[in-house]
Scaffold this motif. Sequence first.
Motif, PDB file in Angstrom:
ATOM      1  N   ASN A  20      49.220  47.988  48.419  1.00 59.82           N
ATOM      2  CA  ASN A  20      48.215  47.805  49.278  1.00 59.82           C
ATOM      3  C   ASN A  20      46.862  47.791  48.684  1.00 59.82           C
ATOM      4  OD1 ASN A  20      49.865  48.026  51.762  1.00 59.82           O
ATOM      5  ND2 ASN A  20      49.847  50.057  51.655  1.00 59.82           N
ATOM      6  N   VAL A  21      46.813  48.005  47.293  1.00 63.99           N
ATOM      7  CA  VAL A  21      45.649  47.673  46.520  1.00 63.99           C
ATOM      8  C   VAL A  21      45.265  46.480  46.647  1.00 63.99           C
ATOM      9  CG1 VAL A  21      44.510  47.951  44.273  1.00 63.99           C
ATOM     10  CG2 VAL A  21      46.231  49.939  45.176  1.00 63.99           C
ATOM     11  N   MET A  22      46.089  45.383  46.403  1.00 64.31           N
ATOM     12  CA  MET A  22      45.570  43.986  46.422  1.00 64.31           C
ATOM     13  C   MET A  22      46.488  43.105  47.143  1.00 64.31           C
ATOM     14  SD  MET A  22      44.778  41.749  42.936  1.00 64.31           S
ATOM     15  CE  MET A  22      46.452  41.769  42.289  1.00 64.31           C
ATOM     16  N   THR A  23      45.748  42.284  47.998  1.00 66.52           N
ATOM     17  CA  THR A  23      46.399  41.360  48.930  1.00 66.52           C
ATOM     18  C   THR A  23      45.866  39.927  48.433  1.00 66.52           C
ATOM     19  OG1 THR A  23      44.724  41.542  50.513  1.00 66.52           O
ATOM     20  CG2 THR A  23      46.752  42.865  50.533  1.00 66.52           C
ATOM     21  N   LYS A  24      46.691  38.713  48.765  1.00 65.54           N
ATOM     22  CA  LYS A  24      46.261  37.419  48.254  1.00 65.54           C
ATOM     23  C   LYS A  24      46.216  36.659  49.719  1.00 65.54           C
ATOM     24  CE  LYS A  24      47.401  33.369  45.822  1.00 65.54           C
ATOM     25  NZ  LYS A  24      48.288  32.920  44.574  1.00 65.54           N
ATOM     26  N   THR A  25      45.171  35.985  50.015  1.00 65.49           N
ATOM     27  CA  THR A  25      45.095  35.070  51.336  1.00 65.49           C
ATOM     28  C   THR A  25      45.839  34.093  51.081  1.00 65.49           C
ATOM     29  OG1 THR A  25      42.895  34.414  50.662  1.00 65.49           O
ATOM     30  CG2 THR A  25      42.933  36.488  52.153  1.00 65.49           C
ATOM     31  N   GLN A  26      45.915  33.266  52.159  1.00 63.65           N
ATOM     32  CA  GLN A  26      46.169  31.678  51.923  1.00 63.65           C
ATOM     33  C   GLN A  26      45.314  31.031  51.218  1.00 63.65           C
ATOM     34  OE1 GLN A  26      47.208  30.640  56.137  1.00 63.65           O
ATOM     35  NE2 GLN A  26      49.300  30.739  55.610  1.00 63.65           N
ATOM     36  N   ASP A  27      44.084  31.002  51.258  1.00 63.64           N
ATOM     37  CA  ASP A  27      43.311  30.141  50.590  1.00 63.64           C
ATOM     38  C   ASP A  27      43.080  30.624  49.018  1.00 63.64           C
ATOM     39  OD1 ASP A  27      41.744  32.432  50.560  1.00 63.64           O
ATOM     40  OD2 ASP A  27      39.771  31.162  51.226  1.00 63.64           O
ATOM     41  N   GLY A  28      44.015  31.640  48.583  1.00 62.31           N
ATOM     42  CA  GLY A  28      43.719  32.086  47.321  1.00 62.31           C
ATOM     43  C   GLY A  28      43.020  33.006  46.602  1.00 62.31           C
ATOM     44  N   THR A  29      42.460  33.637  47.663  1.00 66.80           N
ATOM     45  CA  THR A  29      41.421  34.826  47.432  1.00 66.80           C
ATOM     46  C   THR A  29      42.226  36.090  47.212  1.00 66.80           C
ATOM     47  OG1 THR A  29      39.822  33.806  48.635  1.00 66.80           O
ATOM     48  CG2 THR A  29      39.437  35.965  48.283  1.00 66.80           C
ATOM     49  N   TYR A  30      42.116  36.772  46.227  1.00 70.13           N
ATOM     50  CA  TYR A  30      42.558  38.139  46.061  1.00 70.13           C
ATOM     51  C   TYR A  30      41.507  39.331  46.578  1.00 70.13           C
ATOM     52  CZ  TYR A  30      46.146  36.271  42.979  1.00 70.13           C
ATOM     53  OH  TYR A  30      47.099  35.380  42.310  1.00 70.13           O
ATOM     54  N   ILE A  31      42.037  40.040  47.380  1.00 67.48           N
ATOM     55  CA  ILE A  31      41.293  41.115  47.838  1.00 67.48           C
ATOM     56  C   ILE A  31      41.717  42.462  47.416  1.00 67.48           C
ATOM     57  CG2 ILE A  31      40.374  42.394  49.945  1.00 67.48           C
ATOM     58  CD1 ILE A  31      41.049  39.699  51.665  1.00 67.48           C
ATOM     59  N   ILE A 115      33.624  48.236  41.478  1.00 65.33           N
ATOM     60  CA  ILE A 115      34.099  46.988  41.204  1.00 65.33           C
ATOM     61  C   ILE A 115      34.763  46.917  39.874  1.00 65.33           C
ATOM     62  CG2 ILE A 115      32.567  44.981  40.566  1.00 65.33           C
ATOM     63  CD1 ILE A 115      30.631  45.893  42.794  1.00 65.33           C
ATOM     64  N   ARG A 116      34.248  47.491  38.881  1.00 61.05           N
ATOM     65  CA  ARG A 116      34.663  47.526  37.495  1.00 61.05           C
ATOM     66  C   ARG A 116      36.292  47.899  37.734  1.00 61.05           C
ATOM     67  NH1 ARG A 116      30.813  48.887  34.649  1.00 61.05           N
ATOM     68  NH2 ARG A 116      30.478  50.646  35.477  1.00 61.05           N
ATOM     69  N   ARG A 117      36.948  48.753  38.167  1.00 60.44           N
ATOM     70  CA  ARG A 117      38.097  49.280  38.616  1.00 60.44           C
ATOM     71  C   ARG A 117      38.886  48.113  39.469  1.00 60.44           C
ATOM     72  NH1 ARG A 117      38.953  55.493  39.270  1.00 60.44           N
ATOM     73  NH2 ARG A 117      37.645  56.124  37.865  1.00 60.44           N
ATOM     74  N   ALA A 118      38.278  47.698  40.197  1.00 61.96           N
ATOM     75  CA  ALA A 118      38.936  46.470  41.009  1.00 61.96           C
ATOM     76  C   ALA A 118      39.271  45.198  40.319  1.00 61.96           C
ATOM     77  CB  ALA A 118      38.218  46.028  42.266  1.00 61.96           C
ATOM     78  N   VAL A 119      38.187  45.102  39.304  1.00 61.02           N
ATOM     79  CA  VAL A 119      38.366  43.710  38.558  1.00 61.02           C
ATOM     80  C   VAL A 119      39.525  43.802  37.447  1.00 61.02           C
ATOM     81  CG1 VAL A 119      37.194  42.466  36.796  1.00 61.02           C
ATOM     82  CG2 VAL A 119      36.036  42.740  39.058  1.00 61.02           C
ATOM     83  N   ASP A 120      39.466  45.217  37.110  1.00 60.97           N
ATOM     84  CA  ASP A 120      40.497  45.396  35.880  1.00 60.97           C
ATOM     85  C   ASP A 120      41.973  45.557  36.552  1.00 60.97           C
ATOM     86  OD1 ASP A 120      38.558  45.987  33.955  1.00 60.97           O
ATOM     87  OD2 ASP A 120      38.672  48.128  34.115  1.00 60.97           O
ATOM     88  N   TYR A 121      41.728  45.761  37.877  1.00 59.58           N
ATOM     89  CA  TYR A 121      43.315  45.933  38.450  1.00 59.58           C
ATOM     90  C   TYR A 121      43.475  44.461  38.826  1.00 59.58           C
ATOM     91  CZ  TYR A 121      47.056  46.957  41.982  1.00 59.58           C
ATOM     92  OH  TYR A 121      48.255  47.160  42.327  1.00 59.58           O
ATOM     93  N   TYR A 122      42.698  43.513  39.224  1.00 60.78           N
ATOM     94  CA  TYR A 122      43.052  42.199  39.686  1.00 60.78           C
ATOM     95  C   TYR A 122      43.498  41.496  38.319  1.00 60.78           C
ATOM     96  CZ  TYR A 122      41.610  37.214  39.646  1.00 60.78           C
ATOM     97  OH  TYR A 122      41.506  35.790  39.695  1.00 60.78           O
ATOM     98  N   LYS A 123      42.787  41.530  37.122  1.00 59.44           N
ATOM     99  CA  LYS A 123      43.237  41.020  35.882  1.00 59.44           C
ATOM    100  C   LYS A 123      44.624  41.545  35.503  1.00 59.44           C
ATOM    101  CE  LYS A 123      39.674  41.570  33.071  1.00 59.44           C
ATOM    102  NZ  LYS A 123      38.375  41.645  32.444  1.00 59.44           N
ATOM    103  N   LYS A 124      44.994  42.738  35.681  1.00 59.41           N
ATOM    104  CA  LYS A 124      46.232  43.121  35.319  1.00 59.41           C
ATOM    105  C   LYS A 124      47.511  42.902  36.257  1.00 59.41           C
ATOM    106  CE  LYS A 124      44.530  47.175  32.656  1.00 59.41           C
ATOM    107  NZ  LYS A 124      44.274  48.410  32.822  1.00 59.41           N
ATOM    108  N   HIS A 125      47.198  42.644  37.615  1.00 62.11           N
ATOM    109  CA  HIS A 125      48.244  42.320  38.490  1.00 62.11           C
ATOM    110  C   HIS A 125      48.151  41.223  39.401  1.00 62.11           C
ATOM    111  CE1 HIS A 125      47.745  46.720  37.953  1.00 62.11           C
ATOM    112  NE2 HIS A 125      49.106  46.621  38.211  1.00 62.11           N
ATOM    113  N   LYS A 126      47.230  40.094  38.766  1.00 60.36           N
ATOM    114  CA  LYS A 126      47.184  38.883  39.540  1.00 60.36           C
ATOM    115  C   LYS A 126      48.406  38.071  39.230  1.00 60.36           C
ATOM    116  CE  LYS A 126      44.501  35.719  36.820  1.00 60.36           C
ATOM    117  NZ  LYS A 126      43.905  34.792  36.848  1.00 60.36           N
TER     118      LYS A 126
END
Length: 126
Positions: A20-31, A115-126
């Motif tokens: 539930n921390v990160m989702t990906k939309t159909q257009d490729g946006t990670y939230i 924001i810093r934590r969100a970006v770190d999470y994104y980079k590790k889990h995308k």
Amino acid sequence: MKKFLIAMLLVFAMTAQADNVMTKTQDGTYIVNTTTLAQDVEGYAGATPLEVHIKKNKIVKVVVLKNQDGPKYNAKVKKQMLPSYEGMNVKKGTVEDVDAVTGATFTSKAMQENIRRAVDYYKKHK
């Protein structure tokens, strides 16, 4: 057997929460939702969760979620600080610090850390 089932349910629950921390939309946006990711990060009156939208390694927008900081502080940060993150490239090392908003310093600093934590999470889990 009962202990095994309880352990498996616990593992499943933890995995479901992490998803539930990160989702990906159909257009490729990670939230990335920082509600659980940065629950220890506090602004003036408590946690300051955000949704950080990232597409093609760039921050598209930052959305302030329900929090305990006053509407006045949230409004200042939303207007004066968060737009500075839009278009910022997250692929190059860490996210740049944007100047905190005078009169909303605690809220600003907390949102920067979210924001810093969100970006770190994104980079590790995308």
